[in-house]
Design a protein around this motif. Structure first.
Motif, PDB file in Angstrom:
ATOM      1  N   MET A   1       4.137  11.754   0.649  1.00  0.00           N
ATOM      2  CA  MET A   1       4.833  10.570   1.103  1.00  0.00           C
ATOM      3  C   MET A   1       5.258   9.762  -0.117  1.00  0.00           C
ATOM      4  N   ASP A   2       6.441   9.228  -0.031  1.00  0.00           N
ATOM      5  CA  ASP A   2       6.967   8.401  -1.112  1.00  0.00           C
ATOM      6  C   ASP A   2       6.196   7.077  -1.134  1.00  0.00           C
ATOM      7  N   TRP A   3       5.869   6.575  -2.313  1.00  0.00           N
ATOM      8  CA  TRP A   3       5.009   5.404  -2.427  1.00  0.00           C
ATOM      9  C   TRP A   3       5.697   4.110  -1.999  1.00  0.00           C
ATOM     10  N   LEU A   4       7.027   3.978  -2.181  1.00  0.00           N
ATOM     11  CA  LEU A   4       7.721   2.735  -1.823  1.00  0.00           C
ATOM     12  C   LEU A   4       7.720   2.484  -0.305  1.00  0.00           C
ATOM     13  N   PRO A   5       8.090   3.472   0.538  1.00  0.00           N
ATOM     14  CA  PRO A   5       7.997   3.232   1.989  1.00  0.00           C
ATOM     15  C   PRO A   5       6.563   2.976   2.457  1.00  0.00           C
ATOM     16  N   ALA A   6       5.605   3.661   1.822  1.00  0.00           N
ATOM     17  CA  ALA A   6       4.206   3.443   2.190  1.00  0.00           C
ATOM     18  C   ALA A   6       3.770   2.018   1.835  1.00  0.00           C
ATOM     19  N   LEU A   7       4.213   1.521   0.678  1.00  0.00           N
ATOM     20  CA  LEU A   7       3.889   0.159   0.265  1.00  0.00           C
ATOM     21  C   LEU A   7       4.534  -0.861   1.192  1.00  0.00           C
ATOM     22  N   ILE A   8       5.783  -0.634   1.560  1.00  0.00           N
ATOM     23  CA  ILE A   8       6.487  -1.535   2.479  1.00  0.00           C
ATOM     24  C   ILE A   8       5.786  -1.561   3.840  1.00  0.00           C
ATOM     25  N   ALA A   9       5.427  -0.375   4.344  1.00  0.00           N
ATOM     26  CA  ALA A   9       4.734  -0.309   5.633  1.00  0.00           C
ATOM     27  C   ALA A   9       3.352  -0.943   5.543  1.00  0.00           C
ATOM     28  N   GLY A  10       2.652  -0.692   4.443  1.00  0.00           N
ATOM     29  CA  GLY A  10       1.295  -1.213   4.278  1.00  0.00           C
ATOM     30  C   GLY A  10       1.240  -2.725   4.153  1.00  0.00           C
ATOM     31  N   LEU A  11       2.274  -3.328   3.577  1.00  0.00           N
ATOM     32  CA  LEU A  11       2.308  -4.780   3.421  1.00  0.00           C
ATOM     33  C   LEU A  11       3.149  -5.465   4.499  1.00  0.00           C
ATOM     34  N   GLY A  12       4.215  -4.798   4.914  1.00  0.00           N
ATOM     35  CA  GLY A  12       5.151  -5.395   5.871  1.00  0.00           C
ATOM     36  C   GLY A  12       4.613  -5.486   7.285  1.00  0.00           C
ATOM     37  N   LEU A  13       3.941  -4.437   7.766  1.00  0.00           N
ATOM     38  CA  LEU A  13       3.432  -4.459   9.135  1.00  0.00           C
ATOM     39  C   LEU A  13       2.356  -5.525   9.343  1.00  0.00           C
TER      40      LEU A  13
END
Length: 151
Positions: free
Chosen positions: A1-13
């Protein structure tokens, strides 16, 4: 998994969920004034509340269910508020086996409180545990009294 979408999902949700929760909390318990439809069946009639169940000045109708943990405390508070005013009564309606009333009055959470005027028409609605200062202010206007009955 790409780290940027994971970071966005992890902080954004969690941030989005927090914002929705804070918005819901701000709306819960807030009194919304409503205007009953002229010529339509009164809310008191739809609830089968006779004249003996209604207050001469106003009626606090609380919708509850058996599973509601906040409903008993709300019932005690609203009964206390009704006792502070001449001509104001508190009525509790159990929706546990009355889905028809929940649909008719669009009750999505319990407790939900309706404030009916002297004619049995809805003048305000509160979803959640009511903010008592707003209930007192509204009843002061409905009963045209500046002061409450001393306890």
């Amino acid at each position: 998994m790409d780290w940027l979408p994971a970071l966005i999902a992890g902080l954004g949700l969690p941030a989005a969920a927090t914002a929705v929760g804070l918005g819901w909390r701000a709306r819960s318990g807030r009194l919304r004034e409503t205007a009953g439809a002229v010529g339509a069946e009164t809310e008191a009639a739809a609830l089968d509340l006779g004249p003996d169940a209604l207050g001469s000045a106003a009626t606090l109708v609380q919708f509850s269910t058996v599973c509601c943990s906040r409903c008993p405390g709300t019932a005690r508070q609203l009964a206390g508020v009704a006792a502070d005013y001449e001509g104001v009564r508190h009525v509790e309606v159990d929706l546990t086996h009355r889905a028809d009333l929940a649909d008719r009055f669009h009750v999505l959470q319990t407790p939900t409180t309706l404030i009916l005027d002297a004619d049995g028409r809805q003048s305000a609605r509160i979803g959640g545990v009511p903010r008592l200062d707003a209930v007192h202010d509204h009843l002061d206007r409905l009963t045209t009294r500046r002061t409450r009955v001393a306890s």
